[in-house]
Enzyme design. Structure first.
Site, mmCIF file in Angstrom:
data_model
loop_
_atom_site.group_PDB
_atom_site.id
_atom_site.type_symbol
_atom_site.label_atom_id
_atom_site.label_comp_id
_atom_site.label_asym_id
_atom_site.label_seq_id
_atom_site.Cartn_x
_atom_site.Cartn_y
_atom_site.Cartn_z
ATOM 1 C CD GLU A 1 -2.993 -1.069 2.259
ATOM 2 O OE1 GLU A 1 -3.980 -1.617 2.188
ATOM 3 O OE2 GLU A 1 -2.607 -0.613 3.369
ATOM 4 C CD GLU B 1 -4.342 -5.725 2.788
ATOM 5 O OE1 GLU B 1 -5.097 -5.091 3.279
ATOM 6 O OE2 GLU B 1 -3.030 -5.638 2.796
#
Length: 699
Positions: free
Chosen positions: A161, A320
């Protein structure tokens, strides 16, 4: 401009290497090793075939500057591989060990006030720090040397991320890097002064050593919007450069395994210019967390539609999502019955060939201890783990049926998304600070679904010439080149321009001559309108009208009763053949001298047409417009999200109810593959799909 990397999909430990990847982030270093065997037992029970490993494990791999410990990682990779579970191995740089910060505090980023962003969370490092980069790349090379030939490691997961905590860095490292970035981009200081409009407020620079980053400037801290936009671009580029440096360090040693990094695309977050990032990965990955409330499924599909475009139609990877509630929102709602499976199959319906969660086992401590997981705190004898097992079986069924590798069929309509326009709408120098480009994209997407159609979400920078219709919701920034692309498209197709589109160029200079002025008036010519002023509404103006009603101006009466509450363009119709579809009407419109002024127009352009939607409309009102003018020929059941994935060998239809009601489907062709919360009726081709159910048929 760099070429796009080849598409490569990580193999599984199946006979042919194929299958839908299923698993999640696995953090065995949070647990004693006597739990590992039980983890793997439960993984096999659930059908897990892949895990992402070592994402936050730098401190376990390198406990001190001069000591490395790979033993625990060797042991868990071997255990997983022997159980038929592959590893997507992280570069482990998302969090640095505390000893590095103690030895080199200069690697810390700084906020706009000059305060250090202290260690202890994720990404507490400056992407432009040469010291940090040296340590990070050493780690990458060590991992590549040890695991590059390991047959159980089938993909590399770079960072995690990127931009979550260091998207905007105001350190001295960043200042020097920004100056170098500006020099590369503009070449001369005169060109930079021109781009930023520095004659306003006495900001002219004599050399690149005078370039500043937009740190806090006191109470009147309105940043030069051109400078801020370039700082946003720089922030994206410095992290992309860091990702590429990590990737290349590993690729020099291990070039034959695919690379990815997890994007963060949902309609509540999309901080990077992923249209540029997608070119630098072998397969596109995303972290998506659901939006609570009635837009849950629609928002998921909207985000996934952008992911499908970023992947150029190739399958992509859910790195995710959550089995149930998260712990980082003001309201952490859990998922309802069926939503854990439904959401996952919805991602597959939108083009994903990998379904993974954060995380495998719920943490017993730490900031995310109450984040849901595949194995909850209550253990395996739970509704949640049984749903995980049910999902694993469903994904195995889909893989056996041949879904993997099929591609999502495109619609006729592209809603255009621009990361730069999203950044620009956050500026504090606009007529309204309530603009949100990405949310307007989402509203248009939902309107097409409500009208019984479906649109794709395509980056403005990509090729959208094959579509019949393109929609630009609050695409604030339009360059002359992009305006020309639109005009070329409109000559044979349909362009729909939203209310705050094409107001500024790529330097945040206002296009002159009337609104929307993009392309030195080319956009106005295409639309056949010329705006003079914006009318901005809001609750802050006490005692003033909070909304203005629209009235249809053609025979259809399709837009009667629609309402605008934020932004109205005060325009004159200039096109000789332009048609006014709706006007502002009523006492509130008259009060602002808008009564009878065109609100929605259609103008012929070549053999195509251009619509101007000159005000904000909510989803229900956008649906009226879409149903009446933009999707009349492609009506489907608006209560169902219907997508098609196909290859040369098979076609799969996915049907998912969008609301809370049971849906009756008839005339469905093909044999059912998945009947999740779905009943097959006696009449051929008839099904009853309950709330959060999924029907998949193969034909």
């Amino acid at each position: 401009m760099s070429a796009r990397r080849n598409f490569e999909w990580p193999e599984l430990l199946t006979a042919d290497g194929r299958g839908i990847a299923f698993g999640g982030d696995y953090n065995p270093d949070q647990w004693s090793e006597d739990i590992w065997d039980d983890d793997i037992r439960l993984m096999k029970q659930a059908g897990v075939n892949t895990v992402a490993l070592a994402i936050f494990s730098w401190d376990r791999i390198q406990p001190t500057e001069d000591r490395w410990d790979f033993g625990w990682l060797d042991r868990i990779i071997d255990k997983l591989g022997n159980a038929g579970i592959v590893v997507d191995l992280a570069s482990a740089t998302a969090t640095a060990p505390l000893w590095l910060y103690e030895s080199h505090p200069e690697v810390l980023p700084r906020d706009k006030y000059g305060h250090p962003v202290n260690a202890g969370s994720r990404q507490s490092w400056s992407p432009t720090s040469p010291v940090f980069k040296e340590y990070a790349l050493t780690l990458c090379r060590k991992l590549a040397e040890r695991y590059g030939t390991n047959p159980y490691v089938t993909a590399w997961h770079m960072g995690n991320e990127y931009g979550w905590n260091n998207r905007e860095d105001y350190s001295d490292n960043a200042l020097e890097a920004f100056r170098a970035w500006c020099r590369r981009k503009y070449g001369t200081i005169d060109a930079l002064n021109q781009a930023w409009g520095t004659t306003f407020w006495g900001q002219e620079m004599n050399g690149f050593d005078e370039v500043l980053i937009p740190r806090f400037m006191g109470a009147d801290s309105m940043v030069n919007p051109g400078q801020k936009l370039d700082f946003e671009r720089f922030g994206n580029d410095m992290l992309l450069d860091f990702y590429k440096a990590e990737r290349d360090a590993i690729a020099e040693i291990c070039p034959d395994k695919p690379f990815t990094t997890n994007f963060m695309v949902s309609t509540d977050q999309c901080c990077m210019d992923y249209a540029a990032w997608a070119k630098e990965v072998n397969f596109v990955s995303n972290d998506h967390y659901f939006h609570e409330g009635e837009s849950h499924l629609d928002e998921l599909a909207c985000s996934d539609a952008l992911m499908d475009s970023l992947a150029l139609g190739k399958p992509w990877y859910v790195m995710e999502h959550s089995t149930s509630a998260v712990q980082w929102k003001p309201l952490n709602t859990r998922k309802r019955k069926g939503e854990t499976v439904r959401d996952s199959l919805a991602h597959v319906a939108m083009g994903a060939d990998a379904i993974n969660f954060f995380q495998w086992r719920a943490s017993a401590f730490g900031a995310e201890a109450f984040h849901s997981a595949m194995v909850p705190h209550a253990g395996e004898d739970t509704k949640l783990f049984r749903q995980v097992c049910e999902l694993g079986a469903s994904l195995h069924t889909l893989a056996d049926a041949g879904v993997q590798g099929t591609e999502l069929a495109h619609s006729d309509t592209a809603i255009l998304f621009s990361a730069e326009s999203e950044w620009a709408t956050r500026s504090q120098t606009l007529p309204s600070m309530k603009l949100n480009h990405w949310h307007d994209v989402r509203d248009w997407y939902r309107a097409f679904l409500d009208a019984g159609s479906r649109a794709d979400i395509v980056p403005l920078a990509y090729d959208w010439s094959s579509y019949k219709t393109v929609v630009l919701p609050t695409v604030l920034i339009l360059s002359a080149a992009d305006t020309q692309r639109l005009a070329d498209f409109a000559a044979t197709g349909r362009v729909v321009v939203g209310y705050a589109t094409g107001l500024i160029d790529e330097h945040f200079h206002t296009w002159l001559g009337g609104y929307p002025g993009a392309g030195d008036g080319l956009l106005r010519s295409m639309l056949g309108v010329r705006g003079e002023e914006f009318n901005i509404l809001g609750a802050e103006a006490e005692g003033e009208p909070g909304e203005i009603r629209l009235s249809s101006a053609d025979d259809s009466a399709a837009l009667d009763g629609t309402t605008t509450r934020l932004w109205q363009n005060d325009v004159n119709v200039t096109g000789e053949h332009a048609q006014v579809l709706a006007t502002y009407a009523g006492e509130e419109a008259d009060e602002w001298e808008l009564d009878g002024t065109a609100a929605v127009t259609r103008n012929p352009y070549g053999s195509g047409e251009a619509y101007f939607v000159g005000c904000d409309l909510d989803v229900a009102d956008l649906t009226k417009l879409v149903r009446a003018y933009l999707a009349a020929s492609s009506q489907e059941n608006a209560d169902v999200l219907h997508t098609v994935r196909a290859s040369a060998d098979a076609t799969f239809d996915f049907y998912l109810p969008r609301g809370k009601k049971t849906v009756e489907l008839q005339g469905i062709e093909g044999e059912p593959v998945i009947l999740f919360q779905t009943d097959r009726e006696e009449k051929p081709g008839s099904y009853t799909v309950r709330r959060n159910g999924v029907l998949v048929v193969r034909r």
